[in-house]
Design a protein around this motif. Structure first.
Motif, PDB file in Angstrom:
ATOM      1  N   LEU A 496       0.838  -1.193   0.000  1.00 55.37           N
ATOM      2  CA  LEU A 496       0.000   0.000   0.000  1.00 55.37           C
ATOM      3  C   LEU A 496       0.876   1.247   0.000  1.00 55.37           C
ATOM      4  O   LEU A 496       1.721   1.431   0.871  1.00 55.37           O
ATOM      5  CB  LEU A 496      -0.912   0.006   1.230  1.00 55.37           C
ATOM      6  N   ILE A 497       0.653   2.129  -1.007  1.00 57.88           N
ATOM      7  CA  ILE A 497       1.449   3.348  -1.151  1.00 57.88           C
ATOM      8  C   ILE A 497       0.746   4.549  -0.535  1.00 57.88           C
ATOM      9  O   ILE A 497       1.349   5.337   0.192  1.00 57.88           O
ATOM     10  CB  ILE A 497       1.758   3.623  -2.633  1.00 57.88           C
ATOM     11  N   THR A 498      -0.550   4.663  -0.824  1.00 55.17           N
ATOM     12  CA  THR A 498      -1.282   5.803  -0.282  1.00 55.17           C
ATOM     13  C   THR A 498      -2.761   5.480  -0.244  1.00 55.17           C
ATOM     14  O   THR A 498      -3.245   4.596  -0.967  1.00 55.17           O
ATOM     15  CB  THR A 498      -1.052   7.066  -1.127  1.00 55.17           C
ATOM     16  N   LYS A 499      -3.487   6.206   0.608  1.00 54.53           N
ATOM     17  CA  LYS A 499      -4.931   6.063   0.712  1.00 54.53           C
ATOM     18  C   LYS A 499      -5.545   7.447   0.897  1.00 54.53           C
ATOM     19  O   LYS A 499      -5.039   8.251   1.687  1.00 54.53           O
ATOM     20  CB  LYS A 499      -5.307   5.165   1.888  1.00 54.53           C
ATOM     21  N   VAL A 500      -6.620   7.730   0.149  1.00 58.31           N
ATOM     22  CA  VAL A 500      -7.340   8.984   0.299  1.00 58.31           C
ATOM     23  C   VAL A 500      -8.819   8.674   0.467  1.00 58.31           C
ATOM     24  O   VAL A 500      -9.340   7.712  -0.114  1.00 58.31           O
ATOM     25  CB  VAL A 500      -7.126   9.922  -0.910  1.00 58.31           C
ATOM     26  N   ASN A 501      -9.497   9.484   1.263  1.00 56.06           N
ATOM     27  CA  ASN A 501     -10.907   9.265   1.558  1.00 56.06           C
ATOM     28  C   ASN A 501     -11.776  10.319   0.887  1.00 56.06           C
ATOM     29  O   ASN A 501     -11.395  11.500   0.793  1.00 56.06           O
ATOM     30  CB  ASN A 501     -11.153   9.299   3.071  1.00 56.06           C
ATOM     31  N   ASN A 502     -12.929   9.892   0.411  1.00 53.92           N
ATOM     32  CA  ASN A 502     -13.973  10.789  -0.092  1.00 53.92           C
ATOM     33  C   ASN A 502     -13.476  11.717  -1.184  1.00 53.92           C
ATOM     34  O   ASN A 502     -13.845  12.885  -1.242  1.00 53.92           O
ATOM     35  CB  ASN A 502     -14.561  11.606   1.069  1.00 53.92           C
ATOM     36  N   GLN A 503     -12.636  11.188  -2.059  1.00 49.76           N
ATOM     37  CA  GLN A 503     -12.149  11.974  -3.191  1.00 49.76           C
ATOM     38  C   GLN A 503     -12.221  11.150  -4.464  1.00 49.76           C
ATOM     39  O   GLN A 503     -12.227   9.920  -4.418  1.00 49.76           O
ATOM     40  CB  GLN A 503     -10.701  12.419  -2.959  1.00 49.76           C
ATOM     41  N   LYS A 504     -12.274  11.866  -5.598  1.00 44.71           N
ATOM     42  CA  LYS A 504     -12.306  11.205  -6.908  1.00 44.71           C
ATOM     43  C   LYS A 504     -11.036  11.511  -7.701  1.00 44.71           C
ATOM     44  O   LYS A 504     -11.039  11.472  -8.922  1.00 44.71           O
ATOM     45  CB  LYS A 504     -13.539  11.611  -7.692  1.00 44.71           C
ATOM     46  N   SER A 505      -9.970  11.750  -6.969  1.00 47.60           N
ATOM     47  CA  SER A 505      -8.665  11.914  -7.603  1.00 47.60           C
ATOM     48  C   SER A 505      -7.584  11.608  -6.582  1.00 47.60           C
ATOM     49  O   SER A 505      -7.828  11.643  -5.372  1.00 47.60           O
ATOM     50  CB  SER A 505      -8.491  13.343  -8.136  1.00 47.60           C
ATOM     51  N   VAL A 506      -6.395  11.314  -7.100  1.00 46.98           N
ATOM     52  CA  VAL A 506      -5.271  11.027  -6.224  1.00 46.98           C
ATOM     53  C   VAL A 506      -4.007  11.550  -6.893  1.00 46.98           C
ATOM     54  O   VAL A 506      -3.813  11.383  -8.096  1.00 46.98           O
ATOM     55  CB  VAL A 506      -5.173   9.516  -5.922  1.00 46.98           C
ATOM     56  N   LYS A 507      -3.153  12.203  -6.107  1.00 50.25           N
ATOM     57  CA  LYS A 507      -1.903  12.739  -6.631  1.00 50.25           C
ATOM     58  C   LYS A 507      -0.859  11.626  -6.712  1.00 50.25           C
ATOM     59  O   LYS A 507      -0.625  10.909  -5.739  1.00 50.25           O
ATOM     60  CB  LYS A 507      -1.393  13.864  -5.736  1.00 50.25           C
ATOM     61  N   VAL A 508      -0.227  11.509  -7.856  1.00 52.15           N
ATOM     62  CA  VAL A 508       0.772  10.448  -8.067  1.00 52.15           C
ATOM     63  C   VAL A 508       2.095  11.016  -8.559  1.00 52.15           C
ATOM     64  O   VAL A 508       2.991  10.259  -8.927  1.00 52.15           O
ATOM     65  CB  VAL A 508       0.240   9.391  -9.062  1.00 52.15           C
ATOM     66  N   GLU A 509       2.242  12.349  -8.582  1.00 55.28           N
ATOM     67  CA  GLU A 509       3.421  12.959  -9.188  1.00 55.28           C
ATOM     68  C   GLU A 509       4.716  12.539  -8.505  1.00 55.28           C
ATOM     69  O   GLU A 509       5.787  12.502  -9.136  1.00 55.28           O
ATOM     70  CB  GLU A 509       3.291  14.475  -9.173  1.00 55.28           C
ATOM     71  N   SER A 510       4.654  12.193  -7.235  1.00 48.30           N
ATOM     72  CA  SER A 510       5.877  11.803  -6.519  1.00 48.30           C
ATOM     73  C   SER A 510       6.192  10.323  -6.649  1.00 48.30           C
ATOM     74  O   SER A 510       7.239   9.864  -6.173  1.00 48.30           O
ATOM     75  CB  SER A 510       5.739  12.166  -5.041  1.00 48.30           C
ATOM     76  N   PHE A 511       5.323   9.571  -7.284  1.00 50.53           N
ATOM     77  CA  PHE A 511       5.543   8.135  -7.403  1.00 50.53           C
ATOM     78  C   PHE A 511       6.650   7.854  -8.418  1.00 50.53           C
ATOM     79  O   PHE A 511       6.722   8.512  -9.465  1.00 50.53           O
ATOM     80  CB  PHE A 511       4.272   7.422  -7.885  1.00 50.53           C
ATOM     81  N   PRO A 512       7.491   6.860  -8.185  1.00 49.61           N
ATOM     82  CA  PRO A 512       8.432   6.429  -9.224  1.00 49.61           C
ATOM     83  C   PRO A 512       7.680   5.878 -10.433  1.00 49.61           C
ATOM     84  O   PRO A 512       6.539   5.421 -10.322  1.00 49.61           O
ATOM     85  CB  PRO A 512       9.234   5.323  -8.522  1.00 49.61           C
ATOM     86  N   LYS A 513       8.302   5.924 -11.569  1.00 50.89           N
ATOM     87  CA  LYS A 513       7.687   5.375 -12.774  1.00 50.89           C
ATOM     88  C   LYS A 513       7.451   3.871 -12.600  1.00 50.89           C
ATOM     89  O   LYS A 513       8.247   3.170 -11.991  1.00 50.89           O
ATOM     90  CB  LYS A 513       8.586   5.607 -13.992  1.00 50.89           C
ATOM     91  N   GLY A 514       6.331   3.411 -13.146  1.00 46.00           N
ATOM     92  CA  GLY A 514       6.051   1.985 -13.058  1.00 46.00           C
ATOM     93  C   GLY A 514       4.573   1.692 -13.102  1.00 46.00           C
ATOM     94  O   GLY A 514       3.744   2.562 -13.380  1.00 46.00           O
ATOM     95  N   VAL A 515       4.233   0.421 -12.815  1.00 45.76           N
ATOM     96  CA  VAL A 515       2.856  -0.056 -12.838  1.00 45.76           C
ATOM     97  C   VAL A 515       2.296  -0.036 -11.418  1.00 45.76           C
ATOM     98  O   VAL A 515       2.957  -0.468 -10.466  1.00 45.76           O
ATOM     99  CB  VAL A 515       2.785  -1.479 -13.416  1.00 45.76           C
ATOM    100  N   TYR A 516       1.062   0.454 -11.287  1.00 44.41           N
ATOM    101  CA  TYR A 516       0.388   0.537  -9.994  1.00 44.41           C
ATOM    102  C   TYR A 516      -1.039   0.006 -10.120  1.00 44.41           C
ATOM    103  O   TYR A 516      -1.585  -0.111 -11.222  1.00 44.41           O
ATOM    104  CB  TYR A 516       0.365   1.986  -9.484  1.00 44.41           C
ATOM    105  N   TYR A 517      -1.607  -0.302  -8.967  1.00 45.14           N
ATOM    106  CA  TYR A 517      -2.991  -0.775  -8.918  1.00 45.14           C
ATOM    107  C   TYR A 517      -3.802   0.182  -8.034  1.00 45.14           C
ATOM    108  O   TYR A 517      -3.380   0.532  -6.924  1.00 45.14           O
ATOM    109  CB  TYR A 517      -3.065  -2.192  -8.353  1.00 45.14           C
ATOM    110  N   LEU A 518      -4.975   0.557  -8.527  1.00 46.85           N
ATOM    111  CA  LEU A 518      -5.862   1.458  -7.793  1.00 46.85           C
ATOM    112  C   LEU A 518      -7.092   0.683  -7.344  1.00 46.85           C
ATOM    113  O   LEU A 518      -7.793   0.084  -8.164  1.00 46.85           O
ATOM    114  CB  LEU A 518      -6.291   2.626  -8.688  1.00 46.85           C
ATOM    115  N   LYS A 519      -7.333   0.695  -6.055  1.00 43.41           N
ATOM    116  CA  LYS A 519      -8.532   0.079  -5.490  1.00 43.41           C
ATOM    117  C   LYS A 519      -9.529   1.182  -5.181  1.00 43.41           C
ATOM    118  O   LYS A 519      -9.211   2.151  -4.482  1.00 43.41           O
ATOM    119  CB  LYS A 519      -8.179  -0.689  -4.215  1.00 43.41           C
ATOM    120  N   ILE A 520     -10.737   1.035  -5.720  1.00 37.91           N
ATOM    121  CA  ILE A 520     -11.767   2.064  -5.598  1.00 37.91           C
ATOM    122  C   ILE A 520     -12.944   1.487  -4.823  1.00 37.91           C
ATOM    123  O   ILE A 520     -13.600   0.547  -5.273  1.00 37.91           O
ATOM    124  CB  ILE A 520     -12.253   2.532  -6.991  1.00 37.91           C
ATOM    125  N   GLN A 521     -13.230   2.034  -3.661  1.00 35.12           N
ATOM    126  CA  GLN A 521     -14.368   1.598  -2.850  1.00 35.12           C
ATOM    127  C   GLN A 521     -15.493   2.610  -2.989  1.00 35.12           C
ATOM    128  O   GLN A 521     -15.376   3.758  -2.565  1.00 35.12           O
ATOM    129  CB  GLN A 521     -13.961   1.460  -1.388  1.00 35.12           C
TER     130      GLN A 521
END
Length: 534
Positions: A496-521
């Motif tokens: 787990l890299i990050t978690k945000v609540n009650n939002q429909k966007s997430v900042k990823v600019e600081s993430f290293p390049k690569g493949v990620y998975y987004l879980k949407i509840q």
């Protein structure tokens, strides 16, 4: 019985015909079946009945118990009876010809069939394929709890199901194997006990409950470890939250046809308990007494008793996975039984380069059915035994890795017709619609299966969530008709890299390049999406 984790040794078996042989005595009726139909819970658990109801499978006479008075009549002839099958409706006994003739006179006997396939007195040279590289590994460097098992999980694209919450919870697996030493005490299995995931077990070879005896072969323990084993920050199996019944059918000190009966008895008990899946890394072709040996022409899926028993298990709604075998480099390079049955899902082995393992046995079956069905990692795979990480090779380890993935699918799509599930697994494998005789339709792709069902099935709708842009540099946006309760981003290791609540966007600019998975509840469902960070 070949334990298919392949280190090879040469065993010379002298088989000389005796006056007695193992036969199966078929009964012609079940006189008390009406009692069973009036009260199915007298023979099957509610979980077993629920599986049938969910999959639309009706009860039939195979489900009724065998008639005990018939067994007693056989014993009254001075013939011991220790093994019998309600599915096949009869008993397996070792008798001479005079006793066979006597048995045939009994009014409830329909026929007698020998397990023997020939009368050869030839000394046979048998190559038994067991553990290939059975080495314990220490000081394995890991980042997350997939640990050194990450590559074999990713190769079959199983992580998307885990991230979506499908880790085998509520799915019951029967492991039929050689025994389970140290499973009751080893650190790698303590999580299973803590969470009450070991539901029971039995030794059908000795007719006892002593399945954890440390003198038993550890093949079953290692197979279980690949599915349900857990060592924090080092390893997690392919279905760590599944429940398990552990059955011993294989005596590794001998190779006898009675073991086919033990396996069928274990499968029948698994059905009684209501298991969803059977995984078994065992297969038969050559025995200590050569008159019981099979030829390739017998590998048609219907000749052997065990293949017929395995098919009945499938017809009861149980997903059955069987190791293809490790004879690819031997004179007998074919699959063994029950992997030859068309309805069981047979698993071949591949290496880290996605190539067939040289030892992996060849199909098709002798009737032309494509075998194996598909493949998973079986060369230098990681599992656990007692409290340690070990590296092993063989279709024996590829099969439980795949079985865990199937358990996750059953959790996700519990009402899906199992024939459809098997077909879709073939269709989404790496070579489909092509196939090879060693890999079948190719490497399993559980994430591909999951996505295809999400996109097309009435079981799950996925038309209310989208992410953009993808690939993304700065901010990943989510378009959803429902409110988003939270978002979680995981890296390719499952961390787990990050978690945000009650939002429909997430900042990823600081993430290293690569493949990620987004879980949407959302309020209604959990979705997952894969994205690329540029």
């Amino acid at each position: 019985m070949n334990r298919f984790l392949s280190f090879c040794f040469l065993a010379i078996c002298s088989s000389f015909s005796a006056q007695t042989e193992l036969v199966f005595v078929y009964f012609n009726d079940k006189p008390n079946k009406a009692v069973f139909y009036a009260n199915p819970l007298s023979e099957l658990t509610q979980k077993s009945l629920n599986r049938r109801a969910t999959l639309g499978i009706a009860l039939n006479d195979q489900d009724a118990p065998i008639e005990q008075s018939f067994i007693q009549s056989i014993q009254n002839l001075g013939i011991p009876v220790t093994d019998y099958s309600k599915w096949l409706n009869g008993v397996a006994v070792t008798v001479n010809q005079a006793q066979v003739n006597l048995i045939k006179t009994l009014p409830f006997v329909s026929s007698v069939q020998s397990f023997a396939k020939n009368s050869s007195l030839t000394v046979k040279v048998q190559y038994q394929n067991k553990w290939n590289d059975f080495e314990k590994t220490n000081n394995v460097s890991t980042i997350f709890n997939y640990g050194s098992g990450l590559e074999q999980i990713d190769q079959i694209n199983l992580k998307p199901l885990h991230l979506a919450g499908y880790t085998g919870t509520g799915v019951t697996i029967a492991v039929i194997d050689t025994g389970f030493p140290f499973v009751n005490t080893g650190a790698a299995f303590s999580r299973l006990w803590t969470n009450n995931q070991i539901k029971g077990g039995y030794d059908f070879a000795t007719k006892s409950t002593d399945i954890y005896n440390t003198s038993l072969n550890n093949h079953g323990s290692v197979v279980l470890g690949a599915i349900g084993g857990y060592l924090q920050n080092s390893f997690v199996g392919s279905a760590p939250d599944a429940d398990f019944y552990l059955y011993r059918s294989e005596n590794t000190t001998v190779e006898i046809p009675e073991e086919e009966m033990y396996w069928i008895e274990a499968a029948e008990e698994a059905d009684r308990k209501g298991v969803d899946l059977i995984t078994s890394s065992l297969g038969y072709s050559v025995f200590d007494d050569s008159k019981y040996n099979y030829s390739y022409s017998n590998m048609n899926g219907t000749t052997s008793f065990i293949a017929r028993g395995a098919e009945i298990a499938v017809n009861k709604g149980i997903f059955v996975l069987i190791a293809a075998g490790n004879s690819g480099e031997q004179p007998w390079h074919y699959i063994t039984t029950p992997a030859d049955n068309a309805k069981v899902f047979s698993i071949g082995s591949v290496d880290s380069a996605n190539l067939s393992s040289a030892f992996s046995s060849y199909g098709p079956n002798s009737a032309g059915a494509i075998k194996p069905d598909a493949a998973a990692r079986g060369t230098n795979s990681t599992t656990v035994d007692n409290g340690s990480l070990i590296t092993v090779s063989g279709t024996s380890i590829a099969t439980p890795i795949a079985a865990g993935g199937v358990a996750c699918l059953i959790q996700a799509f519990s009402t899906m017709n199992r024939d459809l599930m098997r077909n879709k697994l073939r269709q989404t494998a790496s070579l489909a619609p092509s196939y090879t005789d060693q890999m079948g339709y190719g490497i399993l792709n559980f994430g591909g299966f999951y996505n295809s069902v999400l996109n097309t099935s009435e079981l799950v709708k996925k038309n209310s969530v989208a992410i953009f842009p993808n690939p993304v540099k700065n901010i990943l946006n989510i378009a959803s008709e429902s409110d988003v309760l939270y978002l979680e981003v995981y890296d390719n290791l499952g961390q787990l890299i990050t978690k945000v609540n009650n939002q429909k966007s997430v900042k990823v600019e600081s993430f290293p390049k690569g493949v990620y998975y987004l879980k949407i509840q959302t309020k209604d469902k959990i979705y997952y999406e894969k994205f690329i960070k540029e």
